[in-house]
Design a protein around this motif. Sequence first.
Motif, PDB file in Angstrom:
ATOM      1  N   ILE A   1       0.842  -1.207   0.000  1.00  0.00           N
ATOM      2  CA  ILE A   1       0.000   0.000   0.000  1.00  0.00           C
ATOM      3  C   ILE A   1       0.872   1.250   0.000  1.00  0.00           C
ATOM      4  O   ILE A   1       1.749   1.415   0.857  1.00  0.00           O
ATOM      5  N   ASN A   2       0.626   2.108  -0.965  1.00  0.00           N
ATOM      6  CA  ASN A   2       1.383   3.358  -1.025  1.00  0.00           C
ATOM      7  C   ASN A   2       0.934   4.318   0.073  1.00  0.00           C
ATOM      8  O   ASN A   2      -0.255   4.360   0.428  1.00  0.00           O
ATOM      9  N   ASN A   3       1.858   5.085   0.581  1.00  0.00           N
ATOM     10  CA  ASN A   3       1.544   6.110   1.581  1.00  0.00           C
ATOM     11  C   ASN A   3       0.604   7.136   0.953  1.00  0.00           C
ATOM     12  O   ASN A   3       0.973   7.816  -0.010  1.00  0.00           O
ATOM     13  N   PRO A   4      -0.613   7.277   1.475  1.00  0.00           N
ATOM     14  CA  PRO A   4      -1.572   8.214   0.856  1.00  0.00           C
ATOM     15  C   PRO A   4      -1.128   9.674   0.904  1.00  0.00           C
ATOM     16  O   PRO A   4      -1.644  10.504   0.144  1.00  0.00           O
ATOM     17  N   GLU A   5      -0.173   9.985   1.780  1.00  0.00           N
ATOM     18  CA  GLU A   5       0.326  11.356   1.871  1.00  0.00           C
ATOM     19  C   GLU A   5       1.442  11.630   0.862  1.00  0.00           C
ATOM     20  O   GLU A   5       1.788  12.787   0.622  1.00  0.00           O
ATOM     21  N   PHE A   6       1.995  10.568   0.277  1.00  0.00           N
ATOM     22  CA  PHE A   6       3.100  10.718  -0.676  1.00  0.00           C
ATOM     23  C   PHE A   6       2.499  10.820  -2.084  1.00  0.00           C
ATOM     24  O   PHE A   6       2.264   9.817  -2.757  1.00  0.00           O
ATOM     25  N   TYR A   7       2.244  12.041  -2.536  1.00  0.00           N
ATOM     26  CA  TYR A   7       1.470  12.248  -3.762  1.00  0.00           C
ATOM     27  C   TYR A   7       2.238  11.937  -5.035  1.00  0.00           C
ATOM     28  O   TYR A   7       1.693  11.990  -6.130  1.00  0.00           O
ATOM     29  N   HIS A   8       3.521  11.568  -4.924  1.00  0.00           N
ATOM     30  CA  HIS A   8       4.281  11.163  -6.100  1.00  0.00           C
ATOM     31  C   HIS A   8       3.877   9.765  -6.569  1.00  0.00           C
ATOM     32  O   HIS A   8       4.072   9.418  -7.740  1.00  0.00           O
ATOM     33  N   SER A   9       3.342   8.956  -5.676  1.00  0.00           N
ATOM     34  CA  SER A   9       2.915   7.598  -6.015  1.00  0.00           C
ATOM     35  C   SER A   9       1.401   7.552  -6.200  1.00  0.00           C
ATOM     36  O   SER A   9       0.668   8.353  -5.594  1.00  0.00           O
ATOM     37  N   PRO A  10       0.916   6.625  -7.012  1.00  0.00           N
ATOM     38  CA  PRO A  10      -0.530   6.510  -7.167  1.00  0.00           C
ATOM     39  C   PRO A  10      -1.195   6.122  -5.857  1.00  0.00           C
ATOM     40  O   PRO A  10      -0.624   5.372  -5.049  1.00  0.00           O
ATOM     41  N   LEU A  11      -2.380   6.625  -5.642  1.00  0.00           N
ATOM     42  CA  LEU A  11      -3.134   6.308  -4.434  1.00  0.00           C
ATOM     43  C   LEU A  11      -3.676   4.887  -4.534  1.00  0.00           C
ATOM     44  O   LEU A  11      -4.381   4.544  -5.480  1.00  0.00           O
ATOM     45  N   THR A  12      -3.340   4.054  -3.562  1.00  0.00           N
ATOM     46  CA  THR A  12      -3.866   2.694  -3.514  1.00  0.00           C
ATOM     47  C   THR A  12      -5.315   2.747  -3.050  1.00  0.00           C
ATOM     48  O   THR A  12      -5.611   3.334  -2.004  1.00  0.00           O
ATOM     49  N   SER A  13      -6.222   2.131  -3.823  1.00  0.00           N
ATOM     50  CA  SER A  13      -7.641   2.231  -3.455  1.00  0.00           C
ATOM     51  C   SER A  13      -8.391   0.902  -3.470  1.00  0.00           C
ATOM     52  O   SER A  13      -9.508   0.836  -2.965  1.00  0.00           O
ATOM     53  N   LEU A  14      -7.787  -0.160  -4.024  1.00  0.00           N
ATOM     54  CA  LEU A  14      -8.546  -1.399  -4.209  1.00  0.00           C
ATOM     55  C   LEU A  14      -7.614  -2.611  -4.166  1.00  0.00           C
ATOM     56  O   LEU A  14      -6.479  -2.550  -4.642  1.00  0.00           O
TER      57      LEU A  14
END
Length: 341
Positions: free
Chosen positions: A120-133
Amino acid sequence: MDINLVSDTVTKPTPEMLQFMFKAQVGDDVYKQDLTAIELENKIANFFGFEAGLFFPSGTMANQTAIKLHTQPGEQLIADKWAHVYNYEGGGVSFNSGVSCCLLDGNRGMITAEQVSGAINNPEFYHSPLTSLVCVENTTNKGGGACYDFNEFKKIRQVCDNNNLKFHLDGARIWNALVATNDNASNYGKVFHTMSVCFSKGMGAPVGSVLLSDKVTINRALRIRKILGGGMRQIGYLAAACLFAFDHNIERLIQDHQRAKELADLLKILPWVSVVEPVETNILIFSVQSSVDENQLMEKLKQKGIQISSMGHGKLRIVTHLDYKQEMHNYVLETLKKLKL
């Protein structure tokens, strides 16, 4: 004798199923007036412990709808590297939803809660895509019909809840998994946000899948199905085939599993076979010795009236199904025993 063991999708409706289809009550499903489709959707939703269901012409469209329900363009889903939604749905994840895939190296197509948590990518790290599913598959197709331990599903759901993720199950062969594990079907609705189930594989229907979720989500899915071109009219004839399959063809899957295991037991002792992967359900994957030409093997079997499929690099697949009868099974066993390579 013509024996097709390429897939369990090759089955044809039985005379009894066709008669049941002919008698279906139908209406215009775009206006939600097809009583047979409504009956199927409600029956399957209730069976798996969900609030509602929606009929789809294919499992791929059902899965793609689920992905679009749970994601926004630019986001990312987590799945096994062999997942059907990634390998066999025409790139629909990116084309339909604008979503990328984080692929995990699971065991026979199955991933763990620990792997999901680490991906799961860190949701605060906006360089990576947001993990949602998170998407899982039961049984696993490319993994040789392997079945998840239901407790692992519960653990993955907890990871999803802790990280604000949705959880989707591609249940194309869920019926095989239920028969093999004796899991309580109604528990699936407690673990997954959405789930697709298919009737055109081991169940023997010519067409048909159902997407399951809560009522609000299924109402949203109705719009997405329309956008994808899935608005249909008198689909009760197809839904009737699925109803017939549900009422008559679940328990008989045990026969398919047994025949696949018998084939595996034989292949294990044949000199031209190097590896036979574990068999839990109706999919058998094996590899030939490096000295054996897999294309020559397939051609020799084809000359004997037996079709199987190649997965490349010396790996082959056999899938047992409704139309593979005991007489055929005996013939295949004898043919494999006598085969010279």
